[in-house]
Design an enzyme around this catalytic site. Structure first.
Site, PDB file in Angstrom:
ATOM      1  N   GLU A 282      39.720  42.302  29.199  1.00 33.80           N
ATOM      2  CA  GLU A 282      38.488  41.564  28.902  1.00 33.80           C
ATOM      3  C   GLU A 282      37.976  41.947  27.527  1.00 33.80           C
ATOM      4  O   GLU A 282      37.891  43.130  27.182  1.00 33.80           O
ATOM      5  CB  GLU A 282      37.422  41.855  29.960  1.00 33.80           C
ATOM      6  CG  GLU A 282      36.142  41.036  29.768  1.00 33.80           C
ATOM      7  CD  GLU A 282      35.187  41.138  30.948  1.00 33.80           C
ATOM      8  OE1 GLU A 282      33.969  40.944  30.726  1.00 33.80           O
ATOM      9  OE2 GLU A 282      35.647  41.404  32.072  1.00 33.80           O
TER      10      GLU A 282
ATOM     11  N   ASP B  35      41.667  43.586  40.274  1.00 35.28           N
ATOM     12  CA  ASP B  35      40.584  43.032  39.469  1.00 35.28           C
ATOM     13  C   ASP B  35      39.655  44.131  38.965  1.00 35.28           C
ATOM     14  O   ASP B  35      39.308  45.064  39.704  1.00 35.28           O
ATOM     15  CB  ASP B  35      39.803  42.038  40.350  1.00 35.28           C
ATOM     16  CG  ASP B  35      38.813  41.188  39.575  1.00 35.28           C
ATOM     17  OD1 ASP B  35      39.013  41.000  38.362  1.00 35.28           O
ATOM     18  OD2 ASP B  35      37.852  40.697  40.200  1.00 35.28           O
ATOM     19  N   HIS B  36      39.246  44.049  37.704  1.00 35.35           N
ATOM     20  CA  HIS B  36      38.217  44.929  37.115  1.00 35.35           C
ATOM     21  C   HIS B  36      38.476  46.419  37.322  1.00 35.35           C
ATOM     22  O   HIS B  36      37.581  47.158  37.726  1.00 35.35           O
ATOM     23  CB  HIS B  36      36.840  44.577  37.675  1.00 35.35           C
ATOM     24  CG  HIS B  36      36.246  43.353  37.064  1.00 35.35           C
ATOM     25  ND1 HIS B  36      35.813  43.290  35.757  1.00 35.35           N
ATOM     26  CD2 HIS B  36      36.020  42.133  37.589  1.00 35.35           C
ATOM     27  CE1 HIS B  36      35.345  42.082  35.504  1.00 35.35           C
ATOM     28  NE2 HIS B  36      35.470  41.360  36.599  1.00 35.35           N
TER      29      HIS B  36
ATOM     30  N   SER C 250      31.840  31.699  40.445  1.00 31.05           N
ATOM     31  CA  SER C 250      31.014  31.279  41.578  1.00 31.05           C
ATOM     32  C   SER C 250      29.637  30.829  41.103  1.00 31.05           C
ATOM     33  O   SER C 250      28.972  31.535  40.334  1.00 31.05           O
ATOM     34  CB  SER C 250      30.846  32.424  42.578  1.00 31.05           C
ATOM     35  OG  SER C 250      32.044  32.699  43.250  1.00 31.05           O
TER      36      SER C 250
ATOM     37  N   ASN D  67      37.881  33.166  38.230  1.00 30.26           N
ATOM     38  CA  ASN D  67      37.591  34.165  39.249  1.00 30.26           C
ATOM     39  C   ASN D  67      36.437  33.713  40.145  1.00 30.26           C
ATOM     40  O   ASN D  67      35.379  33.297  39.648  1.00 30.26           O
ATOM     41  CB  ASN D  67      37.228  35.499  38.602  1.00 30.26           C
ATOM     42  CG  ASN D  67      38.442  36.231  38.072  1.00 30.26           C
ATOM     43  OD1 ASN D  67      39.482  35.625  37.796  1.00 30.26           O
ATOM     44  ND2 ASN D  67      38.322  37.537  37.936  1.00 30.26           N
TER      45      ASN D  67
ATOM     46  N   HIS E 112      35.562  34.752  34.180  1.00 34.85           N
ATOM     47  CA  HIS E 112      34.987  35.540  35.261  1.00 34.85           C
ATOM     48  C   HIS E 112      33.618  34.962  35.618  1.00 34.85           C
ATOM     49  O   HIS E 112      32.987  34.293  34.808  1.00 34.85           O
ATOM     50  CB  HIS E 112      34.840  37.000  34.834  1.00 34.85           C
ATOM     51  CG  HIS E 112      36.135  37.740  34.834  1.00 34.85           C
ATOM     52  ND1 HIS E 112      36.278  39.018  35.341  1.00 34.85           N
ATOM     53  CD2 HIS E 112      37.376  37.387  34.404  1.00 34.85           C
ATOM     54  CE1 HIS E 112      37.531  39.412  35.215  1.00 34.85           C
ATOM     55  NE2 HIS E 112      38.214  38.437  34.631  1.00 34.85           N
TER      56      HIS E 112
ATOM     57  N   ASP F 183      39.635  46.742  32.662  1.00 38.36           N
ATOM     58  CA  ASP F 183      38.351  46.279  32.145  1.00 38.36           C
ATOM     59  C   ASP F 183      37.734  47.332  31.229  1.00 38.36           C
ATOM     60  O   ASP F 183      37.056  48.255  31.668  1.00 38.36           O
ATOM     61  CB  ASP F 183      37.398  45.962  33.296  1.00 38.36           C
ATOM     62  CG  ASP F 183      36.076  45.369  32.811  1.00 38.36           C
ATOM     63  OD1 ASP F 183      35.879  45.264  31.582  1.00 38.36           O
ATOM     64  OD2 ASP F 183      35.238  45.011  33.661  1.00 38.36           O
TER      65      ASP F 183
ATOM     66  N   HIS G  36      28.501  37.658  36.813  1.00 40.58           N
ATOM     67  CA  HIS G  36      29.007  38.005  38.134  1.00 40.58           C
ATOM     68  C   HIS G  36      27.915  37.842  39.182  1.00 40.58           C
ATOM     69  O   HIS G  36      26.726  37.939  38.881  1.00 40.58           O
ATOM     70  CB  HIS G  36      29.515  39.452  38.151  1.00 40.58           C
ATOM     71  CG  HIS G  36      30.745  39.663  37.343  1.00 40.58           C
ATOM     72  ND1 HIS G  36      30.805  40.533  36.275  1.00 40.58           N
ATOM     73  CD2 HIS G  36      31.980  39.110  37.431  1.00 40.58           C
ATOM     74  CE1 HIS G  36      32.021  40.511  35.758  1.00 40.58           C
ATOM     75  NE2 HIS G  36      32.750  39.651  36.439  1.00 40.58           N
TER      76      HIS G  36
END
Length: 284
Positions: free
Chosen positions: A133, A81-82, A209, A228, A206, A103, A178
């Site tokens: 992205e 990831d990233h 949460s 994500n 992304h 990314d 994020h």
């Protein structure tokens, strides 16, 4: 069983559900995620960040996931990831990651395209998928540093980017962030609808949460296929840790007793996320 992104996201896009993608590094996280995914018959994406692979981190993560993946009758993607470091990306591919994300979202589009193409040329010959992205999702990085200003994805750049890079999935910026939200976001679903009409590849959200459930589900209905999630798992682990610390009188509690409240809190959160993205019974 280990698969790449194409083996889960193309189906998800066609059938209108999302695949949960959880950043994870340790056995408590990995085991709880996989056990819960198998229980719910959900496909799942296990993700690691660049800093998780430093030192012997890459050996631990790949050995653990590759060692158990065939014991689970669900599709499992091992995803970087990233990432921005080409050496780490190449190492992850060589070590058995089935998918990587480059990314370049903070770069000018032509530089992002050139660098992403370089990653695709490394990955595709080894059957490893690539996510990139376009636009930039802001917020806070894992180390607490500021992730820059949000830049929404421009729909008229999507086709050019995908066609020139040959990426397999595209992370788009439509209003998430994020980390932990200070205030609830308002996703730009109209922009997502426009992007989804144009994009030849599945789309990624992304910063899942803390995003209101109704907005996540609306984004899935309008083209998001990968979501994500990490901060919500960290919150659950801390909640379980506090319960564990208060519930043992012995100075030497057994490991199962020590970790059970943490696993229970994680399992509850993971199930909530799988229900949120409609992935239950989609990994059959």
């Amino acid at each position: 069983m280990l698969v790449n992104l194409n083996e889960v996201l193309i189906k998800a896009r066609k059938e209108g559900y999302g695949v949960p993608a959880f950043d994870c590094t340790e056995d408590v996280l990995i085991r709880t995620i996989l056990d819960t995914a198998e229980e719910k018959k959900s496909p799942v994406i296990l993700m690691a960040l660049e800093h998780d692979l430093k030192g012997k981190g890459i050996d631990y993560i790949t050995s653990l996931v590759k060692g158990v993946a065939d014991k689970y009758d669900i599709p499992i993607v091992l995803h970087l990831d990233h990432a921005t470091n080409f050496e780490i990306i190449e190492k992850a591919i060589d070590y058995g990651f089935t998918s990587v994300m480059y990314d370049g979202s903070m770069l000018p589009i032509e530089e992002n395209i050139a660098n992403t193409k370089r990653v695709v040329e490394m990955a595709h010959p080894k059957n490893v998928t690539v996510e990139a992205e376009l636009g930039h999702v802001a917020g806070k990085e894992i180390d607490g540093s500021y992730a820059g200003e949000t830049m929404l994805t421009e729909p008229d750049e999507v086709l050019k980017f995908v066609n020139e890079t040959k990426v397999d999935a595209l992370a788009v910026s439509i209003g998430t962030a994020h980390g932990v939200y200070v205030s609830a976001p308002e996703l730009n679903i109209d922009r997502l609808i426009e992007i989804n009409k144009i994009s030849p590849v599945p789309l990624v959200l992304h910063g899942g949460s803390g995003t209101p459930i109704d907005q996540v589900q609306e984004s899935i209905k309008n083209g998001i296929s990968k979501i994500n999630l990490y901060a919500d798992l960290r919150i659950a682990m801390f909640k379980g840790l506090k319960v564990s610390a208060k519930s043992h009188d012995r100075v030497d509690p057994l490991p199962d007793q020590l970790y059970k409240p943490i696993r229970d809190a994680l399992r509850e959160t993971i199930i909530d996320k799988m229900e949120m993205v409609f992935s239950e019974n989609k990994g059959i």
